[in-house]
Design an enzyme around this catalytic site. Sequence first.
Site, PDB file in Angstrom:
ATOM      1  N   ASN A  34       0.876  -1.181   0.000  1.00 43.54           N
ATOM      2  CA  ASN A  34       0.000   0.000   0.000  1.00 43.54           C
ATOM      3  C   ASN A  34       0.908   1.224   0.000  1.00 43.54           C
ATOM      4  O   ASN A  34       1.501   1.553   1.023  1.00 43.54           O
ATOM      5  CB  ASN A  34      -0.892  -0.040   1.244  1.00 43.54           C
ATOM      6  CG  ASN A  34      -1.733   1.220   1.389  1.00 43.54           C
ATOM      7  OD1 ASN A  34      -1.781   2.050   0.486  1.00 43.54           O
ATOM      8  ND2 ASN A  34      -2.390   1.356   2.540  1.00 43.54           N
ATOM      9  N   LYS A  79       0.142   4.246  -0.249  1.00 45.69           N
ATOM     10  CA  LYS A  79      -0.477   5.429   0.386  1.00 45.69           C
ATOM     11  C   LYS A  79      -0.256   6.668  -0.488  1.00 45.69           C
ATOM     12  O   LYS A  79      -0.223   6.543  -1.707  1.00 45.69           O
ATOM     13  CB  LYS A  79       0.046   5.589   1.817  1.00 45.69           C
ATOM     14  CG  LYS A  79      -0.130   4.298   2.634  1.00 45.69           C
ATOM     15  CD  LYS A  79       0.097   4.463   4.117  1.00 45.69           C
ATOM     16  CE  LYS A  79      -0.092   3.135   4.820  1.00 45.69           C
ATOM     17  NZ  LYS A  79       0.042   3.220   6.270  1.00 45.69           N
ATOM     18  N   HIS A 100      -9.369   1.347   5.091  1.00 42.32           N
ATOM     19  CA  HIS A 100      -8.087   1.484   5.796  1.00 42.32           C
ATOM     20  C   HIS A 100      -8.281   2.407   7.005  1.00 42.32           C
ATOM     21  O   HIS A 100      -9.066   3.359   6.946  1.00 42.32           O
ATOM     22  CB  HIS A 100      -7.033   2.050   4.840  1.00 42.32           C
ATOM     23  CG  HIS A 100      -5.653   1.967   5.402  1.00 42.32           C
ATOM     24  ND1 HIS A 100      -5.189   2.860   6.332  1.00 42.32           N
ATOM     25  CD2 HIS A 100      -4.658   1.070   5.197  1.00 42.32           C
ATOM     26  CE1 HIS A 100      -3.948   2.523   6.673  1.00 42.32           C
ATOM     27  NE2 HIS A 100      -3.605   1.440   6.000  1.00 42.32           N
ATOM     28  N   GLU A 138      -6.607   4.751   8.091  1.00 43.39           N
ATOM     29  CA  GLU A 138      -6.369   6.176   7.802  1.00 43.39           C
ATOM     30  C   GLU A 138      -7.612   6.805   7.181  1.00 43.39           C
ATOM     31  O   GLU A 138      -7.890   7.982   7.392  1.00 43.39           O
ATOM     32  CB  GLU A 138      -5.132   6.329   6.890  1.00 43.39           C
ATOM     33  CG  GLU A 138      -3.854   6.059   7.680  1.00 43.39           C
ATOM     34  CD  GLU A 138      -2.731   5.426   6.881  1.00 43.39           C
ATOM     35  OE1 GLU A 138      -2.774   5.450   5.637  1.00 43.39           O
ATOM     36  OE2 GLU A 138      -1.795   4.891   7.516  1.00 43.39           O
ATOM     37  N   GLU A 183      -5.147  -4.814  10.691  1.00 45.89           N
ATOM     38  CA  GLU A 183      -4.103  -3.815  10.906  1.00 45.89           C
ATOM     39  C   GLU A 183      -4.366  -3.100  12.228  1.00 45.89           C
ATOM     40  O   GLU A 183      -5.180  -2.173  12.283  1.00 45.89           O
ATOM     41  CB  GLU A 183      -4.107  -2.783   9.767  1.00 45.89           C
ATOM     42  CG  GLU A 183      -3.835  -3.360   8.398  1.00 45.89           C
ATOM     43  CD  GLU A 183      -3.239  -2.320   7.450  1.00 45.89           C
ATOM     44  OE1 GLU A 183      -2.122  -2.564   6.965  1.00 45.89           O
ATOM     45  OE2 GLU A 183      -3.853  -1.270   7.226  1.00 45.89           O
ATOM     46  N   GLY A 213       2.937   2.272  10.892  1.00 48.52           N
ATOM     47  CA  GLY A 213       3.906   3.350  10.739  1.00 48.52           C
ATOM     48  C   GLY A 213       4.623   3.713  12.024  1.00 48.52           C
ATOM     49  O   GLY A 213       5.276   4.745  12.117  1.00 48.52           O
ATOM     50  N   SER A 252       3.771  -2.163  10.356  1.00 52.38           N
ATOM     51  CA  SER A 252       5.219  -2.270  10.552  1.00 52.38           C
ATOM     52  C   SER A 252       5.799  -3.629  10.150  1.00 52.38           C
ATOM     53  O   SER A 252       6.714  -4.129  10.815  1.00 52.38           O
ATOM     54  CB  SER A 252       5.595  -1.909  11.992  1.00 52.38           C
ATOM     55  OG  SER A 252       5.244  -0.558  12.259  1.00 52.38           O
TER      56      SER A 252
HETATM   57  P1  13P Z   1       3.306   0.359   7.702  1.00 50.39           P
HETATM   58  O1  13P Z   1       3.804  -0.907   7.065  1.00 50.39           O
HETATM   59  O2  13P Z   1       4.035   1.584   7.199  1.00 50.39           O
HETATM   60  O3  13P Z   1       3.233   0.270   9.182  1.00 50.39           O
HETATM   61  O4  13P Z   1       1.795   0.570   7.181  1.00 50.39           O
HETATM   62  C1  13P Z   1       0.909  -0.484   7.283  1.00 50.39           C
HETATM   63  C2  13P Z   1      -0.314  -0.125   6.531  1.00 50.39           C
HETATM   64  O5  13P Z   1      -1.064   0.745   6.941  1.00 50.39           O
HETATM   65  C3  13P Z   1      -0.581  -0.823   5.269  1.00 50.39           C
HETATM   66  O6  13P Z   1      -1.855  -0.556   4.800  1.00 50.39           O
END
Ligand code: 13P
Length: 251
Positions: free
Chosen positions: A9, A11, A95, A97, A167, A173, A213
């Site tokens: 992803n 982003k 997601h 976010e 997640e 992150g 992560s």
């Molecule tokens: P990270 O791997 O940067 O922690 O992000 C995970 C994520 O949100 C994938 O959709």
Amino acid sequence: MRKPIIAGNWKMNKTISEAVSLVNSLKGLVVNTTDVEIIVAPSYISLSAVADAIKGSNIKLSAQDMYWEKNGAFTGEISPLMLKDTGCQFVIIGHSERRLYFAETNETVNKKVKSAHEYSIRPIMCVGEKLEEREAGTTKDIIKDHVINGLSGLTEEQMLATVIAYEPVWAIGTGKTATPDQAQEVHGFIRELISGIYSPSIADSVIIQYGGSVKPDNIAELMAKPDIDGGLIGGASLDAESFAKIVNYKA
Ligand code: 13P
């Protein structure tokens, strides 16, 4: 046996030319990978260019979101028809976010999941608890709420084509991965929920990814758990070598 799906992803990262260059580097590094389904999810604006770049390769395309209507007066939105036309076989829905910054709810997630299926795009539906929810001991309540309401009304066939991504928000992150045991506990719980709504055999076939992560040095221990069937990778997917190491975790 479930074939693992590992998705990057990206982003809100990478210009069009950077996206093409990343996927071109990745192609060479995963050319011999056959035991994992590999997906990249660039931003909308790079989808077409990345679709061209991956033609004939073993990499598949996903979008990061979509609207549920086919077309109409919805300024700024992207429809499943448009994603399909671009070559997307997958779409990430719900997601954290999007839930956090863009008012996504279980209800909008469910509309999007159902709409994706109408266009034969496989949704990757994200679920996960926040840190305060884990600390309050409500992780399973939150997961149950996301799973039951997000999947509401799907046929058995649609359930089988849906990917679930667990997640934990506190692991995204932050460099804090859930331990393999913590992830397994929630993955097993999600599978039990699906078994209860559908059947044990359907639950046994559904792909449940872990995200938060994931890095080249922790993917193998996560994948060793019985109910973890892949990963949804953020930061580490922005570099071709690190994403390829994750995809090739068995090598
Ligand atoms: P990270 O791997 O940067 O922690 O992000 C995970 C994520 O949100 C994938 O959709």
